[in-house]
Enzyme design. Structure first.
Site, short mmCIF file in Angstrom:
data_model
loop_
_atom_site.label_atom_id
_atom_site.label_comp_id
_atom_site.label_asym_id
_atom_site.label_seq_id
_atom_site.Cartn_x
_atom_site.Cartn_y
_atom_site.Cartn_z
N TRP A 1 0.82 -1.21 0.00
CA TRP A 1 0.00 0.00 0.00
C TRP A 1 0.86 1.26 0.00
O TRP A 1 0.58 2.21 -0.73
CB TRP A 1 -0.95 -0.05 1.18
CG TRP A 1 -2.12 0.89 1.14
CD1 TRP A 1 -2.60 1.57 2.22
CD2 TRP A 1 -2.96 1.27 0.06
NE1 TRP A 1 -3.68 2.34 1.85
CE2 TRP A 1 -3.93 2.17 0.52
CE3 TRP A 1 -2.98 0.93 -1.30
CZ2 TRP A 1 -4.90 2.75 -0.29
CZ3 TRP A 1 -3.95 1.50 -2.11
CH2 TRP A 1 -4.90 2.40 -1.61
N ARG B 1 11.08 0.37 6.47
CA ARG B 1 11.61 -0.03 7.77
C ARG B 1 12.75 -1.04 7.61
O ARG B 1 13.72 -1.03 8.35
CB ARG B 1 10.48 -0.64 8.61
CG ARG B 1 10.87 -1.06 10.01
CD ARG B 1 9.68 -1.53 10.83
NE ARG B 1 8.82 -2.48 10.16
CZ ARG B 1 8.97 -3.80 10.20
NH1 ARG B 1 9.95 -4.33 10.89
NH2 ARG B 1 8.14 -4.59 9.57
N LYS C 1 -5.86 -0.37 8.71
CA LYS C 1 -7.24 -0.68 9.05
C LYS C 1 -7.25 -1.63 10.24
O LYS C 1 -6.34 -2.43 10.43
CB LYS C 1 -7.93 -1.37 7.87
CG LYS C 1 -8.02 -0.50 6.64
CD LYS C 1 -8.60 -1.26 5.47
CE LYS C 1 -8.63 -0.36 4.25
NZ LYS C 1 -9.01 -1.10 3.07
N GLY D 1 -10.97 3.17 1.90
CA GLY D 1 -12.03 3.01 0.92
C GLY D 1 -11.89 1.69 0.18
O GLY D 1 -10.96 0.93 0.42
N SER E 1 -10.48 -0.10 -2.12
CA SER E 1 -9.34 0.04 -3.03
C SER E 1 -8.34 -1.08 -2.79
O SER E 1 -8.30 -1.68 -1.73
CB SER E 1 -8.67 1.40 -2.80
OG SER E 1 -8.29 1.53 -1.45
N ALA F 1 -4.06 -2.02 -3.64
CA ALA F 1 -2.77 -1.44 -4.00
C ALA F 1 -2.48 -1.60 -5.50
O ALA F 1 -2.00 -0.67 -6.15
CB ALA F 1 -1.65 -2.07 -3.17
N LYS G 1 -14.75 -3.92 6.50
CA LYS G 1 -14.56 -4.34 5.11
C LYS G 1 -13.58 -5.51 5.03
O LYS G 1 -13.80 -6.48 4.33
CB LYS G 1 -14.06 -3.17 4.26
CG LYS G 1 -13.71 -3.52 2.83
CD LYS G 1 -12.21 -3.39 2.66
CE LYS G 1 -11.80 -3.77 1.27
NZ LYS G 1 -10.63 -4.61 1.25
#
Length: 191
Positions: free
Chosen positions: A11, A30, A103, A132, A134, A136, A187
């Site tokens: 993402w 990272r 999320k 939303g 979506s 990646a 979701k």
């Protein structure tokens, strides 16, 4: 706008690609080996193979480097990494507006992302969420996608959504921070 994307998973990499057409983007990973691959090959072979970083995306050499010239911070970690990333921002003295794309609920505390951020950075931190329907892959490949940006300050949501809104990635301001976070969490459970 100068944007620091903190987190180079699928993402984060997709958002860096999408924002690069309109903004100066620094992408921070990272994992040192991921950062090295991103810098050398311009591809995230570990987390998001097959998508090339556009030349304008700068791979940051460290956390402080990523946020040094940023005007907006996008935290693209999982919910498990949000607290640690917010703590790093606090340690750097960073008071920039930030949005997160994770999320769910924090394990152990059951807190939503905005509660974690407020606990670490304070209730006065200007912040919000992008979420939303979506994926990646869709965002990175330039397929039309719409997301909501909800924030704790309405004018920030409006201004940030306007700045991030593009031809393919449509970002719409929303004032229901909790609703957008819960919607994203639910979701993922229903998928």
């Amino acid at each position: 706008m100068n944007i620091a994307v903190l987190g180079a998973g699928a993402w984060g990499t997709a958002l860096a690609i999408a924002f690069a057409g309109k903004h100066d983007v620094a992408l921070w990973a990272r994992e040192p080996e991921v950062a090295a691959d991103l810098a050398a090959l311009r591809e995230n072979r570990r987390f998001f193979p097959g998508y090339r970083l556009p030349d304008p995306v700068r791979v940051a050499t460290g956390f402080a480097d990523a946020i040094a010239s940023a005007e907006l911070v996008v935290v693209a970690s999982s919910i498990a990494g949000l607290r640690a990333t917010a703590e790093q921002l606090r340690e750097q003295g960073c008071r920039l507006p930030l949005v997160w794309v994770c999320k769910g609920f924090e394990a152990g505390s059951g807190k939503l992302p905005h509660q974690v951020v407020a606990e670490v950075l304070g209730d006065d931190a200007v912040c919000g969420v992008i979420s939303g329907p979506s994926f990646a892959e869709e965002v990175a490949s330039g397929q039309p996608t719409a997301v909501a940006l909800a924030a704790n300050q309405h004018q920030f949501a409006v201004d940030a959504a306007r700045q991030l809104h593009g031809k393919r990635l449509r970002v719409y301001a929303n004032d229901d921070l909790i609703g957008v976070e819960v919607g994203g969490a639910v979701k993922n459970v229903l998928d």
